[in-house]
Design a protein around this motif. Structure first.
Motif, PDB file in Angstrom:
ATOM      1  N   CYS A 246      17.040   5.346  18.073  1.00 41.36           N
ATOM      2  CA  CYS A 246      17.709   4.043  18.080  1.00 41.36           C
ATOM      3  C   CYS A 246      16.954   3.124  19.037  1.00 41.36           C
ATOM      4  O   CYS A 246      16.874   3.441  20.237  1.00 41.36           O
ATOM      5  N   PRO A 247      16.444   1.962  18.525  1.00 43.98           N
ATOM      6  CA  PRO A 247      16.390   1.549  17.132  1.00 43.98           C
ATOM      7  C   PRO A 247      15.375   2.403  16.315  1.00 43.98           C
ATOM      8  O   PRO A 247      14.563   3.063  16.929  1.00 43.98           O
ATOM      9  N   PRO A 248      15.493   2.352  14.972  1.00 44.03           N
ATOM     10  CA  PRO A 248      16.319   1.471  14.140  1.00 44.03           C
ATOM     11  C   PRO A 248      17.696   2.034  13.793  1.00 44.03           C
ATOM     12  O   PRO A 248      18.523   1.324  13.249  1.00 44.03           O
ATOM     13  N   TYR A 249      17.947   3.328  14.073  1.00 44.94           N
ATOM     14  CA  TYR A 249      19.228   3.929  13.687  1.00 44.94           C
ATOM     15  C   TYR A 249      20.246   3.739  14.793  1.00 44.94           C
ATOM     16  O   TYR A 249      20.036   4.195  15.914  1.00 44.94           O
ATOM     17  N   GLY A 250      21.364   3.097  14.492  1.00 43.45           N
ATOM     18  CA  GLY A 250      22.406   2.888  15.482  1.00 43.45           C
ATOM     19  C   GLY A 250      22.216   1.603  16.270  1.00 43.45           C
ATOM     20  O   GLY A 250      21.385   0.750  15.939  1.00 43.45           O
ATOM     21  N   SER A 251      22.999   1.490  17.342  1.00 42.40           N
ATOM     22  CA  SER A 251      22.962   0.285  18.183  1.00 42.40           C
ATOM     23  C   SER A 251      22.884   0.662  19.656  1.00 42.40           C
ATOM     24  O   SER A 251      23.657   1.487  20.123  1.00 42.40           O
ATOM     25  N   CYS A 252      21.959   0.045  20.370  1.00 40.76           N
ATOM     26  CA  CYS A 252      21.808   0.297  21.796  1.00 40.76           C
ATOM     27  C   CYS A 252      22.920  -0.370  22.614  1.00 40.76           C
ATOM     28  O   CYS A 252      23.157  -0.005  23.759  1.00 40.76           O
TER      29      CYS A 252
END
Length: 255
Positions: A246-252
């Motif tokens: 994360c990124p690109p998977y999910g949100s920081c």
């Protein structure tokens, strides 16, 4: 006689000290918000590389990890990244399907200067083709030779101090965590004699930093066993990747 006893004691202390220098484990504290923020802006220069090269792995107790993944509603584990003392800090959290944090495990940091010999055993190991695994566990299974190649590639980057900012980022944004399904960790801790899950940093086939999970025994060596009538096939018990960055998977933002 007293002099002989004293000399023997001093020699014993010397060897004990030497062993501690070769194999040290430092307790890791809970990661602070500041450390997470520092990671996003840290300059991964030669000073960082020198410090990070001393980190062999991040050790997570299987007992603590078992408790984490057995917590009701945990669907995913995330490896949070932080920065302090010129090194990467890592904590593991368990989250439900909405991303709500339900538990955390902090590691001890293994610093073993002669660990390469233990790690090189990966090149001689295979994986069990008879063990029954779920599709999600099978998806994250990593061949021992591929794990070794990834770990060595990361170590080479630290030696050359090249592209460190690029390989720890996605389109200019630095990774803040890696994740995988809790079922994978549950499969790792289900094996007997695995005392720690060793989290090693490595490079994936795309040349980006990733997490590599290896089941370790009480001596922090790769847990293996012999299979077959003659015992001629050496099997690595548990080696998995933490493939989703994360990124690109999910949100920081949630961390």
């Amino acid at each position: 006689m007293k002099k002989i006893t004293l000399c023997a004691t001093l020699i014993a202390l010397f060897f004990m000290t030497s062993c501690q220098k070769e194999n040290t484990q430092e307790e890791s504290k809970a990661m602070s918000k500041e450390e997470k923020e520092n990671w996003q802006t840290a300059n991964l220069d030669a000073k960082f590389a020198t410090s990070q090269k001393k980190v062999t792995a991040y050790l997570f107790s299987t007992n603590e990890m078992a408790t984490l993944v057995k917590t009701p509603n945990i669907k995913e584990v995330r490896f949070l990244l932080g920065y302090a003392d010129n090194t990467i800090q890592i904590s593991i959290i368990g989250v439900d399907k909405s991303g709500k944090e339900l538990g955390i495990v902090n590691p001890t940091v293994l610093k073993e200067s002669n660990y390469q010999e233990k790690l090189s055993r990966l090149s001689a190991l295979s994986i069990s083709e008879t063990e029954m695994r779920s599709p999600v566990v099978e998806e994250h299974l990593l061949l021992p030779k591929d794990a070794l190649a990834g770990i060595e590639a990361w170590q080479e980057k630290l030696k050359s101090v090249s592209d460190l900012n690029a390989i720890t980022s996605y389109e200019g944004s630095r990774f803040c965590y890696f994740s995988l399904e809790a079922d994978v960790v549950a499969a790792m801790v289900d094996h007997e004699d695995i005392v720690n899950i060793g989290l090693f940093l490595g490079l994936n086939p795309k040349g980006k930093v990733t997490t590599i999970l290896i089941g370790l025994d009480k001596n922090n060596a790769v847990k293996e066993f012999a299979q077959g009538i003659t015992g001629g096939i050496n099997i690595a018990v548990s080696i998995f990747d933490g493939v989703r960055p994360c990124p690109p998977y999910g949100s920081c933002k949630s961390h």
